[in-house]
Structure formats: C-alpha cells, structure tokens
Write an enzyme that holds these catalytic residues in place. Structure first.
Site, mmCIF file in Angstrom:
data_model
loop_
_atom_site.group_PDB
_atom_site.id
_atom_site.type_symbol
_atom_site.label_atom_id
_atom_site.label_comp_id
_atom_site.label_asym_id
_atom_site.label_seq_id
_atom_site.Cartn_x
_atom_site.Cartn_y
_atom_site.Cartn_z
ATOM 1 N N LYS A 86 -29.011 -30.777 18.051
ATOM 2 C CA LYS A 86 -29.690 -31.619 17.072
ATOM 3 C C LYS A 86 -30.365 -32.763 17.826
ATOM 4 C CE LYS A 86 -30.687 -33.240 13.007
ATOM 5 N NZ LYS A 86 -31.643 -32.438 12.193
ATOM 6 N N CYS B 14 -41.070 -33.958 14.787
ATOM 7 C CA CYS B 14 -40.446 -33.945 13.458
ATOM 8 C C CYS B 14 -41.477 -34.444 12.457
ATOM 9 C CB CYS B 14 -39.211 -34.834 13.409
ATOM 10 S SG CYS B 14 -38.527 -34.917 11.739
ATOM 11 N N LYS C 29 -41.391 -30.662 22.841
ATOM 12 C CA LYS C 29 -41.466 -29.830 21.632
ATOM 13 C C LYS C 29 -42.623 -30.307 20.775
ATOM 14 C CE LYS C 29 -38.859 -27.841 17.858
ATOM 15 N NZ LYS C 29 -37.523 -27.662 17.262
ATOM 16 N N THR D 13 -41.723 -27.729 12.721
ATOM 17 C CA THR D 13 -42.152 -27.301 11.384
ATOM 18 C C THR D 13 -43.523 -27.863 11.010
ATOM 19 O OG1 THR D 13 -40.873 -29.159 10.554
ATOM 20 C CG2 THR D 13 -39.817 -27.006 10.520
ATOM 21 N N GLY E 51 -40.105 -20.285 15.581
ATOM 22 C CA GLY E 51 -40.702 -20.219 14.246
ATOM 23 C C GLY E 51 -40.544 -18.838 13.655
ATOM 24 N N THR F 18 -34.052 -21.102 11.281
ATOM 25 C CA THR F 18 -33.852 -20.809 9.866
ATOM 26 C C THR F 18 -33.166 -19.492 9.571
ATOM 27 O OG1 THR F 18 -35.812 -22.109 9.416
ATOM 28 C CG2 THR F 18 -35.103 -20.626 7.679
HETATM 29 C C1 LIG Z 1 -32.579 -27.745 8.754
HETATM 30 C C2 LIG Z 1 -33.443 -27.916 9.948
HETATM 31 C C3 LIG Z 1 -33.249 -29.008 10.791
HETATM 32 C C4 LIG Z 1 -34.048 -29.179 11.914
HETATM 33 N N1 LIG Z 1 -33.823 -30.241 12.746
HETATM 34 C C5 LIG Z 1 -34.556 -30.369 13.884
HETATM 35 C C6 LIG Z 1 -34.290 -31.403 14.803
HETATM 36 O O1 LIG Z 1 -33.384 -32.199 14.641
HETATM 37 N N2 LIG Z 1 -35.070 -31.486 15.911
HETATM 38 C C7 LIG Z 1 -36.076 -30.595 16.164
HETATM 39 O O2 LIG Z 1 -36.742 -30.705 17.192
HETATM 40 N N3 LIG Z 1 -36.341 -29.590 15.312
HETATM 41 C C8 LIG Z 1 -35.602 -29.462 14.181
HETATM 42 N N4 LIG Z 1 -35.867 -28.422 13.326
HETATM 43 C C9 LIG Z 1 -36.948 -27.477 13.648
HETATM 44 C C10 LIG Z 1 -36.410 -26.220 14.312
HETATM 45 O O3 LIG Z 1 -35.829 -26.513 15.544
HETATM 46 C C11 LIG Z 1 -37.551 -25.207 14.522
HETATM 47 O O4 LIG Z 1 -38.530 -25.781 15.353
HETATM 48 C C12 LIG Z 1 -38.216 -24.795 13.232
HETATM 49 O O5 LIG Z 1 -37.282 -24.741 12.177
HETATM 50 C C13 LIG Z 1 -38.923 -23.456 13.357
HETATM 51 O O6 LIG Z 1 -38.052 -22.423 13.693
HETATM 52 P P1 LIG Z 1 -37.390 -21.443 12.604
HETATM 53 O O7 LIG Z 1 -38.503 -20.903 11.765
HETATM 54 O O8 LIG Z 1 -36.678 -20.413 13.408
HETATM 55 O O9 LIG Z 1 -36.452 -22.283 11.810
HETATM 56 C C14 LIG Z 1 -35.074 -28.244 12.182
HETATM 57 C C15 LIG Z 1 -35.272 -27.159 11.331
HETATM 58 C C16 LIG Z 1 -34.482 -26.979 10.223
HETATM 59 C C17 LIG Z 1 -34.733 -25.799 9.333
#
Ligand SMILES: Cc1cc2nc3c(=O)[nH]c(=O)nc-3n(C[C@H](O)[C@H](O)[C@H](O)COP(=O)(O)O)c2cc1C
Ligand SMILES: Cc1cc2nc3c(=O)[nH]c(=O)nc-3n(C[C@H](O)[C@H](O)[C@H](O)COP(=O)(O)OP(=O)(O)OC[C@H]3O[C@@H](n4cnc5c(N)ncnc54)[C@H](O)[C@@H]3O)c2cc1C
Ligand SMILES: Cc1cc2nc3c(=O)[nH]c(=O)nc-3n(C[C@H](O)[C@H](O)[C@H](O)COP(=O)(O)OP(=O)(O)OC[C@H]3O[C@@H](n4cnc5c(N)ncnc54)[C@H](O)[C@@H]3O)c2cc1C
Ligand SMILES: Cc1cc2nc3c(=O)[nH]c(=O)nc-3n(C[C@H](O)[C@H](O)[C@H](O)COP(=O)(O)O)c2cc1C
Ligand code: FES
Ligand code: FES
Lengths: 305, 254, 305, 254
Positions: free
Chosen positions: A44, A127, A163, A191, A242, A265
């Site tokens: 995190k 973020c 990132k 995201t 993603g 996710t």
């Molecule tokens: C619930 C949640 C919390 C996230 N918290 C962070 C975070 O603290 N720091 C970060 O760089 N990305 C965070 N992300 C982004 C993810 O690391 C990732 O870049 C993004 O969700 C896309 O990947 P996915 O489609 O596999 O989820 C978060 C995503 C989700 C869904």
C-alpha cells in the site's frame, strides 16, 4: 517451464506481482500474497504520517469495471517499517509504494523504507482521488522529474519505479521525464479518474464522489500505455498493471512490452488463488505454443516495435 | 448488481439505543445469508456500514442496529419508506453441526448473528442451544422471547443485577461451563468479551467461534483495512466469524 | 411525459442524440437514426478533402469495451454539403462534426457546413488515433482556444460544441479554454486511447495498432468528465457521451450534469431500436419516480454541485 | 469471443485466381451461417476481409476466394497450418421457401453463397434450382460438379464460348426466363451483373434477391462505410442480400 523474469535488477520467479493498495497494508497480508504465488509484492502507498482515508462507500464493482476512492489510509511510515522487515522473510522482493504531499515527504519516506530493507521503491505519482498527492505530481513532467530525482538520491542503489497515471495526453512524456530523472523502471498504470451513480438512489456512490477506475475497463487503456512507453523507451523495465484477470490479459501486457504485470482488482473476484492460476495458465500457454521459456516468448514476440 | 435496493418497512426501538429495522426488497433481494454473514447497508448521502443479517425472508431483511454515534446513528433512525442499498451477503458465518450442544454468548448488538444461529439450529437434528445475552441493565436486554420461541434455553446477565445473573456474561458462561458440558462456545460482542470467551473455551477445552469487528470498508478483500492483525486473514472475506484455531494463528503472527 | 430538453438553443424532443462517427457519413443513415427516434444527429467528422481511413481491422468488441481506429474516412466537405441539406428534411437538428489538420481547415470546413444549413457544429478536438488532428489540438488548452475562436467566428450564430478528450489530466482546463474562446457548449467525451491484442494470434488487432476505447469501459470515465465540467461550468450546455446502453447509463450522465446524451457504440449491439427503448425507459423511470417531466428531474437532482 | 480461431487445413486452386480454402476450428467454431451470410476473415499482420460462407460443418469452414490484388491475394495463398481469426456470421442471407423454382446467377467468386443456397435447397420440399455460372472462359469455371451433385440443374456461360452458352450470364438468364417460368431470381457477382439481373427480374416479374459488395470494415453497423447509397441500409447488418424492393428504395433515396 521456466517463467522467471527480470525487471531491472529484480529477479522474479514469475511475472505476477501484487499491485499496490490491494490488501498491502500489513506484513501478514503481504506474506499471504507471496505464499499464494505472487513473485513479489508492492505495498500500500505509505506516507509520512497516519492518514484515515475516506469513509465507506469507498469501492464499487460493476461487471465492466471497479472504482475506488479509499483515500490512502495508513499508519504512517514509522509504524510500517517493521512490516517491511517481516514481509521480507520469504526472500521474495518487497517493493514499497511511497507517497507524499511534498517532494520532501516522498523522498524522506523513500529513504526510510529503503533503509528498512525495501527491495525497491515505487513512487505513487498517480493516485487520482486524493488532493495534494498522486496525479498532482504525476501529471506534470517537471514535477515527475523533481520527485524522481529526490527519491532516487534518497534511496541509493535500490531500484526506483515511477508509477504513472493514464489520465494524460502523453504517457511517454511522463515516462521519459521519470527515466531521465533516474527512475530504474516504470509502473503503468494507476486508475483512471471516474465516477459512478446509483441509478435507483440517484446518488454518487463513493463518499468522495469520484474515484479511480480499475479492472476490465482499464485494461485496453493500460495496455496502450505500456505499448507507448515501450516504443519510447526500448530498454526500461516496465510493470504493466490494469485488469489482469486471465492469462490472456497478462499476455496483452507482455506483447505490448511489459516485463511483468501487477495484479489488483481481480483479487476481489478471484481471491489469492489467482496467482497460482495465472502461473499455471502461463505455463500451459507457453507449452502449447512451443516456447521454451517465458523469456523466449518475450524475446520472440515483439515484432511491432 | 452491486446494490440491491430495499425500502424501510419498519423501525422498532428495542432499547434506548438499539433498533430493529426491517427492509423490503424493491428489485431483486440478496441471496440467502448464513448466521454470521453480513451485508453492507448503504444509506445515500450518509455512508455504508456492515451489519449482520438478523432475519431474512424472501423479500425481507431484518437488522438489529445499535447507535454508536457515526453512520449507525442515521441507521437507527431510518424511517418507513426510505430507500437504501444493500450488498452482500459477505464473509463466512458460524458452523452448524448436528448433535451438538451450543453455548452462545451475545453482548449487546452482538445478538443478531447468534439469534439467526438459534433459528437455523431449530431445524437441525440433535442440537441444543443455550443463549446468553448480556447487558449493563435489564432495560438494555431485547428479543429474549424471540430466542425462547425458537427453542433456545435463554439466560441473561446484567452488570447491575437488575435481571438474571449479576455480572459479566463471561462470568455467567464460566459458571455454566463448570456445571455442565457444552460442545461449542460461540460468541459475538465487544472485542474484550470475545477475548474473554476465547479464554474460557481454551480453559474448558470447548470448540470456539467468535464474530469479530474490524474497519470494514470495501467488504471484498481489496482495501486490507479489516485485517486480523498478524494473521493474513481479512475479516470481510475470511470472517467475520473465526475459530479459536484461526485466532491463535493471529497471536503467533506470520 | 415531456422528455424534451434544451441544449443551449437547440430544442430536442428527447435527450438522446446520435454520436459522431456512428454510421453518420450519409444523409440516408442520418435520416434513419432520426426516424428511429434520435432527437438529433451528429455527423461523422468531416474534413476538407477526401480521406481513406484505415484498412480493416478497424473495430473490435469485447464484453467490456469496444475499440476502433477507423481513421476518419470521408468524401470531403464539398461532397458532404448535399447530405446535410437532405438530412435536415425531418426538421430535427443536424449537428455537423468538423475536423482539421490545421486551424484553417477546421474553420473553413465549419464555415461551409454552417452555410449549408448545419444546425450546429461540433469540433472534433479529440480523435485519439489519427496523427495531426483530434487530440493533437484538443490536448492543449491554448490550441483549443485558437481552434474554437476561429470556428466560432466562421459560423456566426450557429451553436458550436467543442468535443473533448478524456486523455487529459484536467478536462476542466480544456472545457474552460473552449468556453472562454466562445464555444456554446461541450461534448464529453471522445474515446480513450487503447489497444488490444489477439492472444491466440499474438498480434495487435487494429491495423493502426492502437485506437479509441468506447462503450461500457468508457462510461465511468465519461461520467466523471461531465461532472468535472459541470462543477467548473455551471451553465454551459453539455452533451454526455460514452457507454450509453441502458437508460441507467443516461441517468448517470444527467445526474452528473449533462443536458443530453449522445449514443454510439451501443448501436452495434442494440441496433437503431435503442433510441425508442431509451425514450420509453426514461418515461417509465420518470413516471415511477413521480417526476412531472425530464426537465423537473434534472432541476431537482443536482444536489452535489 | 470476437475472433474464433481456425487453422488452415487445405487450400486448393480452382482456377488461375480462385482458390478453395478450408479452415478447421481450434477453439469454438462460429455459429451456423445461412446462405448469403458472411464472416470477417482476419489474417494477422495482413488485414481482414469479408467472405461469404461457402460450406460449413461442425468444425470446418470453407471459402471460395478470388485474388483481387489486396488482402485477398494473401488470403488465396494461405497455407496449411496457418492460424487465422474469424468473426461472424454477419448479415442476412437469401430467403429460402418451399415449392419454389429458383434461377441462380453466379458471376465468378459470386458463386459461394449461391452454392451454399443450392445445398440448403436440397432438403427443402418442392424446390427446384437452376444454377448458372458465368466466366470469361472455360478455364475460369469451377465447382460445377459440386452444384450438380447437390441436385441443381447446372448451366454455364463463357464470354468466349469455350464452354456452354457464349455470352454474358445475364444473356443466358434472359433466354431461360423467356423459355420457362421461374419464381425467383437470385444473383451474386459484380455490381454491373447484379443490376442487369435486377432489370431482368423486373421485366419478367420475378422475385429478386442479390448479394452485393460494399466497403465492409466494421461489419457491425457502426462505421457506416458499407451504406447502400440513399437507402439508409447498411450492407453488413441489413444485407449483403437485398431484395428488389429494398434496392428500389435505394434508387429513390431517402
Ligand atoms: C482498492 C484499491 C486501492 C488502491 N490503492 C493504491 C495505492 O495505495 N497506491 C497505488 O499506487 N495504487 C493503488 N491502486 C491502484 C492499483 O495498484 C492498480 O494500479 C490499479 O487498480 C489497476 O490495476 P487492476 O486493474 O489490476 O486493479 C489501488 C487500486 C484499488 C482497486
Ligand atoms: C461484520 C460486522 C457485522 C456487524 N453487525 C452489526 C449489527 O448487526 N448491528 C450493529 O449495530 N452493528 C454491527 N456492526 C458494527 C457496525 O457496523 C458499526 O461498525 C458500528 O455500528 C459503528 O458505528 P458507526 O459507524 O456509527 O460509528 P463509528 O464510525 O465507528 O464511530 C462511533 C463513534 O466513535 C467516533 N470514532 C470512531 N472512530 C474514531 C476514530 N478513529 N477517531 C475518533 N473518533 C472515532 C465516531 O466519530 C463516532 O462518534 C457490525 C460490524 C461488522 C464488522
Ligand atoms: C459480404 C461480402 C462477401 C464477400 N464474399 C466473398 C467471397 O466469398 N469470395 C471472394 O473472393 N470475395 C468475396 N467478397 C469480396 C472480398 O471481400 C474483397 O472485397 C475482395 O476480395 C477485394 O479484395 P481485396 O481486398 O484483396 O482488394 P481491394 O483491397 O479491394 O483491392 C483490389 C486492388 O485494387 C486496388 N484498390 C482498391 N481500392 C482502391 C482505391 N480506392 N484506390 C486505388 N486502388 C484501389 C488495391 O490496391 C488492390 O490492388 C465479399 C465481399 C463482401 C462485402
Ligand atoms: C466506430 C466509431 C467511430 C467514431 N468516429 C468518430 C468521429 O468521426 N468523430 C468523433 O468526434 N467521434 C467519433 N467517435 C466517438 C464517438 O462519437 C463517441 O464519442 C465515443 O464512441 C463514446 O461514445 P460511445 O461509448 O457511446 O460509443 C467514433 C466512435 C466509434 C465507436
Ligand atoms: S474491508 Fe476491505 S479488505 Fe476487508
Ligand atoms: S461495415 Fe461498418 S457499418 Fe457496415
């Protein structure tokens, strides 16, 4: 079948890594992901001080996307250092995601986690739903450059990944800025800013009103981002992130130029078992297609660059 | 569908700060929950909170909600006709086995999952249930007849002795455990009570399950905020009900 | 139930309009959309000269998104003028989308179509997959300003909508630039840059390699864009576009601040019947919820601004 | 699934520039196509082209492909073992009714949908089929036995008279229409031939359907490039087979 890979100087047993923010706030959860088959974890995002994050609803799922605005809660870096040390006990890389509301905060957090044994630092420049951090630094190539420079000089030889956000007209520009400033690699992407209403209750669902779109909807956009970065930066280590649910989603990223992928996710739907399934399905795929190893597949299949 | 939509059909005050709220489905109802499983209740423009399912019929959902001062204050004041969203059921509930003699410990608003357990146990062969409810005083006890009517032996404890056993519910439980044999001790209530109950279960060599509370925000295992510290277990997907075995892992870490 | 609405000085019988590029290259197709229940149409983007566009594959669909790189084919503005005149015969608004690879081209095309009776002009500042047009103008607030200014002065009092890209860190900035330069309204949004591979054939599918993501995946992002624009510009007419399949998708846009929506990709799955279905479902919704008209619903439900 | 994947299992040259290409499914095959319906054939790194389904078995797809110099040049050279993608079937095919006397006009690579029609007609009660194939010369004729074996009366025309009727296929058709009565005239081939056939149908008062060609790129009705000018009809979803009625609307516009 050998599916190990290198991402810069990190050696990974497979190209499947836990993405930042997915149950990555506690050493025991990081260990669980690693024991479940993740080859490395990204924690995190950690800030200097404690943060409460947002109150629920913080998460929403549709068949086509997920959206979250968790608000980056955490105990602050000093209470997290012990978690880094404990997460390392399996010998797999632990990458710590660092955040900040100032360049100084980014670099001091990075320095602290590097000293506590982080195997790499991922700078959260992306973020989309918290003011004063994330995209506010990550959308401006000049700020990207300055943050990366400071972080890099704070962590010494530990690899630094920037990132990046997909909320940009030119991810290449952001990636180039990061790499020129000393980033050892890139993570693409965080995201996309998005919003969801409950149509019956006629209300924005998230307590923060808007949040970040992840999952299936993000996938084609993230694949493009990796492709664009790979074209611009032929030799930079890149994590694709993603919407990795099935091995075919991961293959999209590898074909687009990613060295490994991070998984987020999909864990909410597939559980931690997703890591072993991805590994197994990748092995099956490579065998069926007659590749000798993951590395051979990657080397052979980059015709469009 | 993320949220299933419900209309509040009644709100009955049970004690000074505990209400029974009944919802009626307006589209498709959530699927059947087991005792101990929970849902997220979404009150538009207010927030979302985790609640154990207390009773569930085809189109109806019943909760027992205590006012803790945050979003739950709004939840206990939901009025007839208001629309809300519900998602779930989530998590893993209490294990129910045939031919078992259960001792249930409910502390305050910890009652709903255990009352649901009593209901499920009713139709299970060879099961006997002793249901204990603890509160500070008689005026804070509720739904005792409900438990009795479903066939449970019901006993209560109050801190001030205004009804039933005078003392803590765990003291009452200790008394019962020394007097007779129980196969399993199930508990729901404040963390201190749960830890004390766990201690009793160990001492008397009784199988234990407890329903815990953590900071549940996503309820689907991604935010990590509901972690049972040191166990790698998430309350929202692996709990909220944990056995003694799972909780001891918690203490040893790793 | 009255579901008519105003978008600036355009009066629409319903808030459902055909989006640009969806079978909008011929008057007979525009008439078909209008006869099928669209309250107005936006034409395919028109350039000064003939353009071939890309060879197939130009389109790909997954359950979660569509992606296209059609490459803006067209016969050129002079052969299109007759189509505008014919499309107008039903008396419903015909909005012409104009493109350009220079500010001069944008404004000369706009001048020509306005003279031939276009009821409005939509400036395509947002096509993500053709070099030298679209996002190359639309990502830079200064260029947005200049294009809008020139187009506005070329078309006189005809309403001008600037169609914006979601590939940006700040859609507000782009929207503000357009409105300050004289745009009468905004269309949000065009597609997100994306890419898709065929995992069995291990190839990028689109002949152009990358393209624009539309449909379900775009929806939450587009809704956010409309929300952000509405916050920044309380009184500007806004078309919401992106993933309108069901009436609930349209409601998301209305709740986020859109005055009307444009419908694109869903036509590939639902056919032209989608317009009558959306109208019927909107009427049902408003009746069930006890609103007297669409206009009343919109007025009452904007609490979060 | 957008693309269903197939492996080329054979490629047989039928004439100097027409090949029969057979594909075999490697995952799930596309669903059943009717005569006149088409698919998009995707050749990686080359492109995609619309092709009428000529024959279809459970796992097999057969095409008859003419080399026109673009992506079709690559398609006629597909070699055994190559992998391709197929999506579809798309569009609306030829109407097949009982108790009907059909006259079919195939011009060159226009044959496949009509040969498929002959196959479908075989098992339809009361149907008789006369199948005409036209080409410049005898060496360009193909699959005549195929048509015969499926019960069609087969006749050919060649421009140079090297086989069958000397002249255009539409001239042969005119002769047949003056000699006997047909209920329906179906045609597939170059646009000029289709328009001439349409003229014949009108003159002889015979029901007409023709399979046309336009610039098909998306095949799902969004790009608009396959519009039948002036009709509001899209070849990919409303065609490629259109009736006389639909095509007259084309001429009147609007
Ligand atoms: C619930 C949640 C919390 C996230 N918290 C962070 C975070 O603290 N720091 C970060 O760089 N990305 C965070 N992300 C982004 C993810 O690391 C990732 O870049 C993004 O969700 C896309 O990947 P996915 O489609 O596999 O989820 C978060 C995503 C989700 C869904
Ligand atoms: C699985 C599960 C099932 C549950 N089932 C039920 C049930 O059936 N019935 C029931 O009544 N409850 C149940 N709960 C508890 C319930 O969901 C709420 O957590 C509880 O009601 C807390 O209420 P609240 O959100 O209103 O208060 P909170 O938001 O927790 O706050 C309570 C008060 O303390 C203050 N406060 C809280 N945290 C802080 C802090 N960090 N710093 C400063 N002040 C703080 C708040 O401002 C407020 O005034 C369940 C919980 C879980 C996890
Ligand atoms: C519904 C449908 C079904 C079909 N079924 C079949 C079938 O079963 N069998 C079959 O063989 N064909 C079929 N076709 C036709 C086929 O799909 C191709 O359209 C045809 O083969 C054209 O081939 P190509 O793409 O190779 O050539 P094209 O790309 O059309 O080009 C042919 C030659 O002309 C040149 N050219 C084309 N357009 C231009 C231009 N604007 N300017 C300059 N040069 C140009 C090209 O460079 C090339 O050299 C069908 C078509 C449709 C619409
Ligand atoms: C096949 C296709 C072609 C398009 N062509 C154009 C175009 O020419 N001009 C334009 O402004 N937008 C074009 N768009 C974008 C759409 O108008 C719309 O902004 C986008 O698709 C999002 O809406 P949707 O999800 O409803 O499709 C096109 C979209 C598609 C799918
Ligand atoms: S509440 Fe988010 S992981 Fe359990
Ligand atoms: S091919 Fe695109 S609409 Fe028909």
């Amino acid at each position: 079948m050998n599916i190990s890979c290198r991402v810069g100087n990190l050696i990974l047993q497979s190209p499947f890594v836990l993405a930042s923010g997915i149950a990555g706030n506690e050493y025991s959860l990081l260990l669980r992901a690693l024991r479940s088959g993740a080859s490395a974890v990204v924690t995190k995002t950690i800030f200097k001080d404690e943060r409460n994050g947002y109150l629920p609803p913080i998460y929403y799922e549709s068949p086509n996307y997920s959206i979250n605005a968790v608000g980056l809660p955490g105990k602050g870096v000093y209470r997290f250092l012990e978690h880094i040390r404990r997460a390392k006990t399996l010998g797999k890389p632990v990458i710590v995601s660092v955040g900040g509301t100032s360049i100084e905060e980014y670099s001091s957090v990075a320095a602290a986690v590097a000293k506590s044994g982080a195997d790499g630092v991922e700078i959260n420049l992306s973020c989309p739903h918290v003011e004063g951090t994330g995209t506010e630094f990550g959308s401006d190539p000049e700020l990207v450059r300055r943050v990366v420079e400071e972080v890099k000089s704070a962590v010494g030889d530990k690899p630094v990944f920037a990132k990046l956000t997909p909320n940009t007209h030119s991810i290449e520009e952001l990636g180039l800025a990061a790499v020129e400033a000393g980033a050892d690699g890139l993570t693409a992407v965080n995201t996309l800013r998005g919003m969801v209403f409950d149509p019956v209750l006629e209300e924005p669902v998230l307590s923060n009103v808007y949040g970040g779109v992840s999952g299936r909807a993000l996938h084609p956009v993230a694949v493009y981002c990796v492709y664009a970065l790979r074209k611009a930066l032929p030799h930079t280590p890149i994590f694709g992130v993603g919407g990795v649910y099935e091995v075919s989603d991961a293959l999209d990223f590898f074909l687009a130029g990613a060295d490994a992928v991070q998984v987020g996710t999909s864990i909410s739907q597939r559980g931690y078992g997703v890591f072993e399934e991805l590994k197994k399905d990748l092995v099956d795929y490579l065998e069926r297609k007659g590749y000798a190893s993951f590395e051979e597949f990657v080397r052979k299949k980059r015709r469009w660059f | 569908m993320w949220y299933h939509h419900y209309r509040v059909s009644s709100n009955t005050q049970l004690t000074s700060n505990i209400h029974r709220v009944v919802l009626e489905s307006t589209d498709t109802p959530i699927s059947k929950a087991k005792a101990g499983e929970f849902v997220m209740l979404y009150i538009p423009a207010v927030g979302e909170l985790p609640l154990s399912v207390f009773k569930q019929k085809e189109e109806e959902l019943h909760f027992v909600i205590e006012d803790y001062g945050g979003p739950s204050s709004r939840a206990v004041n939901l009025h007839k006709g208001e629309m809300v969203g519900v998602r779930g059921p989530y998590g893993r509930g209490f294990t129910l086995k045939q031919n078992t003699n259960y001792l249930l410990l409910a502390g305050g608003s910890g009652a709903p999952p255990l009352l649901k357990f009593v209901e499920e146990a009713q139709s299970t062969p060879g099961v006997s249930v002793t249901y204990l409810l603890g509160a500070r005083s008689a005026s804070e006890l509720f739904l005792l007849d409900e438990a009795r009517s479903m066939g449970a032996r019901v006993m209560v404890s109050t801190d001030d002795g205004s009804m039933g056993y005078k003392g803590l519910i765990t003291q009452l439980a200790e008394k019962l455990l020394s007097e007779a044999t129980y196969d399993a001790l199930y508990a729901c209530g404040p963390e201190q009570m749960l830890l004390a109950a766990m201690g009793l279960a160990k001492r008397f060599g009784v199988y234990f399950e407890g329903s815990f509370v953590r900071d549940v925000r996503c309820a689907v295992g991604v935010c990590g905020l509901c972690v049972m510290e040191g166990t790698g277990r998430l309350l929202c997907v692996d709990g909220p009900v944990f056995s003694l075995h799972e909780l001891e892992a918690a203490q040893h870490g790793g």
